[in-house]
Design an enzyme around this catalytic site. Sequence first.
Site, PDB file in Angstrom:
ATOM      1  N   HIS A  92       0.865  -1.120   0.062  1.00 18.10           N
ATOM      2  CA  HIS A  92       0.086  -0.078   0.158  1.00 18.10           C
ATOM      3  C   HIS A  92       0.848   1.340  -0.014  1.00 18.10           C
ATOM      4  O   HIS A  92       1.464   1.647   1.075  1.00 18.10           O
ATOM      5  CB  HIS A  92      -0.882   0.197   1.434  1.00 18.10           C
ATOM      6  CG  HIS A  92      -1.898   1.260   1.183  1.00 18.10           C
ATOM      7  ND1 HIS A  92      -2.957   1.109   2.143  1.00 18.10           N
ATOM      8  CD2 HIS A  92      -1.830   2.244   0.590  1.00 18.10           C
ATOM      9  CE1 HIS A  92      -3.800   2.324   2.154  1.00 18.10           C
ATOM     10  NE2 HIS A  92      -3.116   3.113   1.097  1.00 18.10           N
ATOM     11  N   GLU A 149     -10.873   3.890   6.392  1.00 16.50           N
ATOM     12  CA  GLU A 149      -9.492   4.804   6.855  1.00 16.50           C
ATOM     13  C   GLU A 149     -10.324   5.836   7.798  1.00 16.50           C
ATOM     14  O   GLU A 149     -10.020   5.642   8.889  1.00 16.50           O
ATOM     15  CB  GLU A 149      -9.110   5.267   5.467  1.00 16.50           C
ATOM     16  CG  GLU A 149      -7.911   6.169   5.719  1.00 16.50           C
ATOM     17  CD  GLU A 149      -7.270   6.976   4.783  1.00 16.50           C
ATOM     18  OE1 GLU A 149      -8.055   6.776   3.366  1.00 16.50           O
ATOM     19  OE2 GLU A 149      -6.122   7.580   4.718  1.00 16.50           O
ATOM     20  N   HIS A 181       1.349   5.104  -2.437  1.00 15.48           N
ATOM     21  CA  HIS A 181       0.807   5.650  -3.770  1.00 15.48           C
ATOM     22  C   HIS A 181       2.267   6.192  -4.386  1.00 15.48           C
ATOM     23  O   HIS A 181       2.627   7.125  -3.441  1.00 15.48           O
ATOM     24  CB  HIS A 181      -0.179   6.782  -3.428  1.00 15.48           C
ATOM     25  CG  HIS A 181      -1.428   6.201  -2.809  1.00 15.48           C
ATOM     26  ND1 HIS A 181      -2.658   5.919  -3.257  1.00 15.48           N
ATOM     27  CD2 HIS A 181      -1.576   5.882  -1.337  1.00 15.48           C
ATOM     28  CE1 HIS A 181      -3.416   5.423  -2.500  1.00 15.48           C
ATOM     29  NE2 HIS A 181      -2.938   5.440  -1.353  1.00 15.48           N
ATOM     30  N   ASP A 239       2.006   4.136   2.637  1.00 16.57           N
ATOM     31  CA  ASP A 239       0.846   5.197   2.105  1.00 16.57           C
ATOM     32  C   ASP A 239       1.348   6.102   1.135  1.00 16.57           C
ATOM     33  O   ASP A 239       1.597   5.865  -0.005  1.00 16.57           O
ATOM     34  CB  ASP A 239       0.038   5.360   2.951  1.00 16.57           C
ATOM     35  CG  ASP A 239      -1.437   5.770   2.610  1.00 16.57           C
ATOM     36  OD1 ASP A 239      -1.710   5.540   1.403  1.00 16.57           O
ATOM     37  OD2 ASP A 239      -2.196   6.371   3.401  1.00 16.57           O
ATOM     38  N   ASP A 240       1.794   7.260   1.739  1.00 16.95           N
ATOM     39  CA  ASP A 240       2.490   8.247   1.072  1.00 16.95           C
ATOM     40  C   ASP A 240       3.830   8.805   1.746  1.00 16.95           C
ATOM     41  O   ASP A 240       3.805   9.772   2.576  1.00 16.95           O
ATOM     42  CB  ASP A 240       1.331   9.439   1.004  1.00 16.95           C
ATOM     43  CG  ASP A 240       0.253   8.968   0.378  1.00 16.95           C
ATOM     44  OD1 ASP A 240       0.289   9.029  -0.911  1.00 16.95           O
ATOM     45  OD2 ASP A 240      -0.742   8.608   0.864  1.00 16.95           O
ATOM     46  N   HIS A 250      -9.547   1.205  -0.790  1.00 18.91           N
ATOM     47  CA  HIS A 250      -9.114   1.749   0.569  1.00 18.91           C
ATOM     48  C   HIS A 250     -10.667   1.826   1.034  1.00 18.91           C
ATOM     49  O   HIS A 250     -11.567   1.934   0.501  1.00 18.91           O
ATOM     50  CB  HIS A 250      -9.081   3.158   0.333  1.00 18.91           C
ATOM     51  CG  HIS A 250      -7.799   3.535  -0.155  1.00 18.91           C
ATOM     52  ND1 HIS A 250      -7.060   2.851  -1.234  1.00 18.91           N
ATOM     53  CD2 HIS A 250      -6.750   4.107   0.787  1.00 18.91           C
ATOM     54  CE1 HIS A 250      -5.642   3.260  -1.187  1.00 18.91           C
ATOM     55  NE2 HIS A 250      -5.478   4.080  -0.339  1.00 18.91           N
TER      56      HIS A 250
HETATM   57  N1  ADE Z   1      -4.433   8.704  -2.031  1.00 19.79           N
HETATM   58  C1  ADE Z   1      -3.277   8.733  -1.635  1.00 19.79           C
HETATM   59  N2  ADE Z   1      -3.151   8.610  -0.106  1.00 19.79           N
HETATM   60  C2  ADE Z   1      -4.336   8.457   0.113  1.00 19.79           C
HETATM   61  C3  ADE Z   1      -4.871   7.794   1.477  1.00 19.79           C
HETATM   62  N3  ADE Z   1      -4.392   7.797   2.306  1.00 19.79           N
HETATM   63  N4  ADE Z   1      -6.401   7.836   1.283  1.00 19.79           N
HETATM   64  C4  ADE Z   1      -7.134   7.707   0.043  1.00 19.79           C
HETATM   65  N5  ADE Z   1      -6.690   8.065  -0.890  1.00 19.79           N
HETATM   66  C5  ADE Z   1      -5.166   8.495  -1.030  1.00 19.79           C
HETATM   67 ZN    ZN Z   2      -3.412   4.764   0.525  1.00 22.64          ZN
END
Ligand code: ADE
Ligand code: ZN
Length: 319
Positions: free
Chosen positions: A24, A207, A26, A285-286, A204
């Site tokens: 997971h 969250e 992006h 995630d990011d 997703h």
């Molecule tokens: N796009 C990038 N990061 C995300 C996240 N944590 N939740 C939903 N969409 C995303």
């Molecule tokens: Zn994500």
Amino acid sequence: MNHPPIAPERLPELLRAMPKAELHMHIEGSLEPELIFAMGQRNGVALNYPSVEALRSAYVFNNLQEFLDIYHAGTTVLKTEQDFFDMANAYLARAQADSVVHAEIFFDTQTHTGHGLGAETVINGLHRACAEAPARFGITASLILCFLRHLSEEEAFECLEQALPLRDKIVGIGLASSEVGHPPEKFARVFARARELGFRLVAHAGEEAPPAYIWSALDVLKVERIDHGVQAIHDAALMQRLVAQRVPLTVCPLSNLKLCVFPTLADHNLRRMLDAGIVATVNSDDPAYFGGYINDNFTQTFAALGMTSQHAYQLARNS
Ligand code: ADE
Ligand code: ZN
């Protein structure tokens, strides 16, 4: 295979060196401010921040939407196939340093086609980095195209259509962006079509939104894996199902902390999830926005929750 427990002081080294899969992340969320500025310069895109430091210091969020707005601004510097290659290559180099041996990488075609780029520019650049990753980094990598859930299902169909000529370069379809108010049901038909086409499916869910979103990701979209899913803890019947059916959750602790899903890492439910038998994994995630790559997620969460080497082995096995 059972591994012997190890002393707590040796845990950070185990977490660092342990082979792991990242399931997971992006790729647009791996764009570090330095790379945003370098690409902005080479592509003639002006940014609203005077310096790398000013941009990084803006990374303070109260919720998912505040993050998504700034994440979207960062993507405006991406223009060429080479930019997409460079972005993915930089992530893969960083993942190698964290002992990642396999990565499943999310990307949002719609963000870039919305800026006037062709889907093939995005997919070909990312795919070339993935194809070269075994030789360059000893990592296998594949791509998952995420529909943006704040857009319409019709736009998701259009996105799927544009990706079809490059179908062999994409392993799966996912669902990302603003969750609350955009439930899985909105994408029932396009996920059914993706399933017919043979794509693997993830989404997703849970969250920020309630457990009902996880139920419908499973029952309506028929996904194999839930991204985040941390809200499942509020629904005992759902927890039982996730355990019984061994549905994996791709958990991202530093993301949850930065987006205020949990007030502190010590409040995170990763340990409770694992101890309840959930097939959880740890992911970044990011990473450029949330203060760390996958090993930072492991080490900080383990320290905050007092987790053990047995949890580490379980998480690696789960991934
Ligand atoms: N796009 C990038 N990061 C995300 C996240 N944590 N939740 C939903 N969409 C995303
Ligand atoms: Zn994500």
